[in-house]
Design a protein around this motif. Structure first.
Motif, PDB file in Angstrom:
ATOM      1  N   PRO A  11      -5.417  -9.148  -8.471  1.00 53.22           N
ATOM      2  CA  PRO A  11      -5.952 -10.485  -8.219  1.00 53.22           C
ATOM      3  C   PRO A  11      -5.817 -10.924  -6.755  1.00 53.22           C
ATOM      4  N   SER A  12      -4.855 -10.367  -6.026  1.00 54.04           N
ATOM      5  CA  SER A  12      -4.633 -10.816  -4.651  1.00 54.04           C
ATOM      6  C   SER A  12      -5.145  -9.867  -3.576  1.00 54.04           C
ATOM      7  N   ASN A  13      -5.343  -8.579  -3.908  1.00 52.03           N
ATOM      8  CA  ASN A  13      -5.773  -7.650  -2.865  1.00 52.03           C
ATOM      9  C   ASN A  13      -6.472  -6.432  -3.444  1.00 52.03           C
ATOM     10  N   ILE A  14      -7.002  -5.622  -2.521  1.00 53.19           N
ATOM     11  CA  ILE A  14      -7.607  -4.342  -2.859  1.00 53.19           C
ATOM     12  C   ILE A  14      -6.851  -3.285  -2.066  1.00 53.19           C
ATOM     13  N   GLN A  15      -6.362  -2.266  -2.747  1.00 54.21           N
ATOM     14  CA  GLN A  15      -5.583  -1.201  -2.109  1.00 54.21           C
ATOM     15  C   GLN A  15      -6.409   0.076  -2.151  1.00 54.21           C
ATOM     16  N   ILE A  16      -6.646   0.649  -0.979  1.00 57.69           N
ATOM     17  CA  ILE A  16      -7.465   1.849  -0.878  1.00 57.69           C
ATOM     18  C   ILE A  16      -6.641   2.939  -0.197  1.00 57.69           C
ATOM     19  N   LEU A  17      -6.556   4.083  -0.852  1.00 59.85           N
ATOM     20  CA  LEU A  17      -5.897   5.259  -0.296  1.00 59.85           C
ATOM     21  C   LEU A  17      -6.972   6.337  -0.139  1.00 59.85           C
ATOM     22  N   PRO A  18      -7.539   6.477   1.060  1.00 56.70           N
ATOM     23  CA  PRO A  18      -8.612   7.467   1.236  1.00 56.70           C
ATOM     24  C   PRO A  18      -8.155   8.894   0.915  1.00 56.70           C
ATOM     25  N   THR A  19      -6.987   9.288   1.422  1.00 56.87           N
ATOM     26  CA  THR A  19      -6.413  10.591   1.114  1.00 56.87           C
ATOM     27  C   THR A  19      -4.941  10.383   0.790  1.00 56.87           C
ATOM     28  N   TYR A  20      -4.306  11.413   0.253  1.00 54.55           N
ATOM     29  CA  TYR A  20      -2.885  11.308  -0.044  1.00 54.55           C
ATOM     30  C   TYR A  20      -2.070  11.263   1.243  1.00 54.55           C
ATOM     31  N   ARG A  21      -2.449  12.041   2.209  1.00 51.57           N
ATOM     32  CA  ARG A  21      -1.668  12.151   3.434  1.00 51.57           C
ATOM     33  C   ARG A  21      -1.956  11.064   4.451  1.00 51.57           C
ATOM     34  N   LYS A  22      -3.184  10.642   4.572  1.00 53.87           N
ATOM     35  CA  LYS A  22      -3.554   9.721   5.653  1.00 53.87           C
ATOM     36  C   LYS A  22      -4.268   8.491   5.108  1.00 53.87           C
ATOM     37  N   GLY A  23      -3.984   7.371   5.763  1.00 62.25           N
ATOM     38  CA  GLY A  23      -4.738   6.161   5.519  1.00 62.25           C
ATOM     39  C   GLY A  23      -4.231   5.297   4.387  1.00 62.25           C
ATOM     40  N   ILE A  24      -4.017   4.042   4.721  1.00 61.96           N
ATOM     41  CA  ILE A  24      -3.700   3.011   3.734  1.00 61.96           C
ATOM     42  C   ILE A  24      -4.495   1.786   4.146  1.00 61.96           C
ATOM     43  N   ALA A  25      -5.231   1.216   3.211  1.00 60.16           N
ATOM     44  CA  ALA A  25      -5.949  -0.028   3.474  1.00 60.16           C
ATOM     45  C   ALA A  25      -5.618  -1.009   2.356  1.00 60.16           C
ATOM     46  N   VAL A  26      -5.056  -2.138   2.725  1.00 58.11           N
ATOM     47  CA  VAL A  26      -4.796  -3.209   1.771  1.00 58.11           C
ATOM     48  C   VAL A  26      -5.534  -4.427   2.300  1.00 58.11           C
TER      49      VAL A  26
ATOM     50  N   GLY B 231       0.811  -1.215   0.000  1.00 56.88           N
ATOM     51  CA  GLY B 231       0.000   0.000   0.000  1.00 56.88           C
ATOM     52  C   GLY B 231       0.840   1.258   0.000  1.00 56.88           C
ATOM     53  N   LEU B 232       1.921   1.248   0.758  1.00 55.33           N
ATOM     54  CA  LEU B 232       2.816   2.397   0.817  1.00 55.33           C
ATOM     55  C   LEU B 232       3.500   2.622  -0.530  1.00 55.33           C
ATOM     56  N   LYS B 233       3.892   1.540  -1.191  1.00 57.70           N
ATOM     57  CA  LYS B 233       4.507   1.624  -2.509  1.00 57.70           C
ATOM     58  C   LYS B 233       3.508   2.200  -3.532  1.00 57.70           C
ATOM     59  N   TYR B 234       2.262   1.770  -3.426  1.00 63.73           N
ATOM     60  CA  TYR B 234       1.213   2.287  -4.318  1.00 63.73           C
ATOM     61  C   TYR B 234       0.990   3.784  -4.059  1.00 63.73           C
ATOM     62  N   LYS B 235       1.021   4.167  -2.789  1.00 64.94           N
ATOM     63  CA  LYS B 235       0.845   5.581  -2.443  1.00 64.94           C
ATOM     64  C   LYS B 235       1.988   6.415  -3.014  1.00 64.94           C
ATOM     65  N   LYS B 236       3.206   5.916  -2.924  1.00 70.07           N
ATOM     66  CA  LYS B 236       4.349   6.639  -3.482  1.00 70.07           C
ATOM     67  C   LYS B 236       4.208   6.780  -4.995  1.00 70.07           C
ATOM     68  N   LYS B 237       3.765   5.714  -5.640  1.00 68.09           N
ATOM     69  CA  LYS B 237       3.609   5.739  -7.096  1.00 68.09           C
ATOM     70  C   LYS B 237       2.514   6.724  -7.506  1.00 68.09           C
TER      71      LYS B 237
END
Length: 165
Positions: A121-136, A15-21
């Motif tokens: 196929p393996s997960n769902i990645q949710i970034l509610p905001t850019y600054r806060k929150g990561i849900a995988v 999730g953090l890698k996705y947020k950086k991207k």
């Protein structure tokens, strides 16, 4: 509708890698060191500088790869040992938006302001905001009709990016 889930350190890193991207933050220190080394090599060739510049370039390339490899281990380790971060997370969906709750923060985001959602196929990645929150959310552990119901609601309100894995 809501879902309570836990993330592993590996999932948090994904999730953090996705947020950086998504936030174009992928120019972190390791990639900057490698880029600097490439610039040193190019300058050495253009200006016909001595071999010491190649030594500096090799040093920066080595440091870049060492930092790149240790970053993942450090993030996973810190996430795993933190009772605050590695606890339960709850995703709640409302008509107006989504809410992500964990032991240290509660974030409500209207649908039009959701930063990013990616389904692999393996997960769902949710970034509610850019600054806060990561849900995988792992499909293997939490998959089923409840997760499909959540994803159908999210798809109605947010553009979901498809990913490889």
């Amino acid at each position: 509708m809501n879902l309570t889930f836990k993330m592993t350190g590996e999932e948090y890193f994904i999730g953090l890698k996705y947020k950086k991207k998504k936030g174009s933050m992928n120019q972190h220190l390791a990639s900057k060191a490698i880029l600097f080394a490439i610039l040193i090599i190019i300058a050495s060739i253009i200006f016909k500088l001595n071999y010491m510049f190649y030594v500096f370039a090799a040093f920066f390339i080595t440091m870049g790869f060492i930092m790149e490899g240790s970053e993942k281990k450090l993030i996973i380790r810190n996430y795993t040992i933190s009772p605050i971060q590695s606890g339960e997370h709850t995703l709640r969906l409302y008509d107006e938006g989504m809410e992500l709750i964990n032991s240290y923060e509660k974030i409500f985001v209207p649908w039009q302001s959701v930063f990013a959602v990616k389904e692999t196929p393996s997960n769902i990645q949710i970034l509610p905001t850019y600054r806060k929150g990561i849900a995988v959310i792992s499909k293997e552990r939490y998959g089923g009709s409840q997760l499909e119901g959540i994803m159908s609601i999210i798809r109605q309100h947010v553009k979901v990016e498809e990913g490889k894995g």
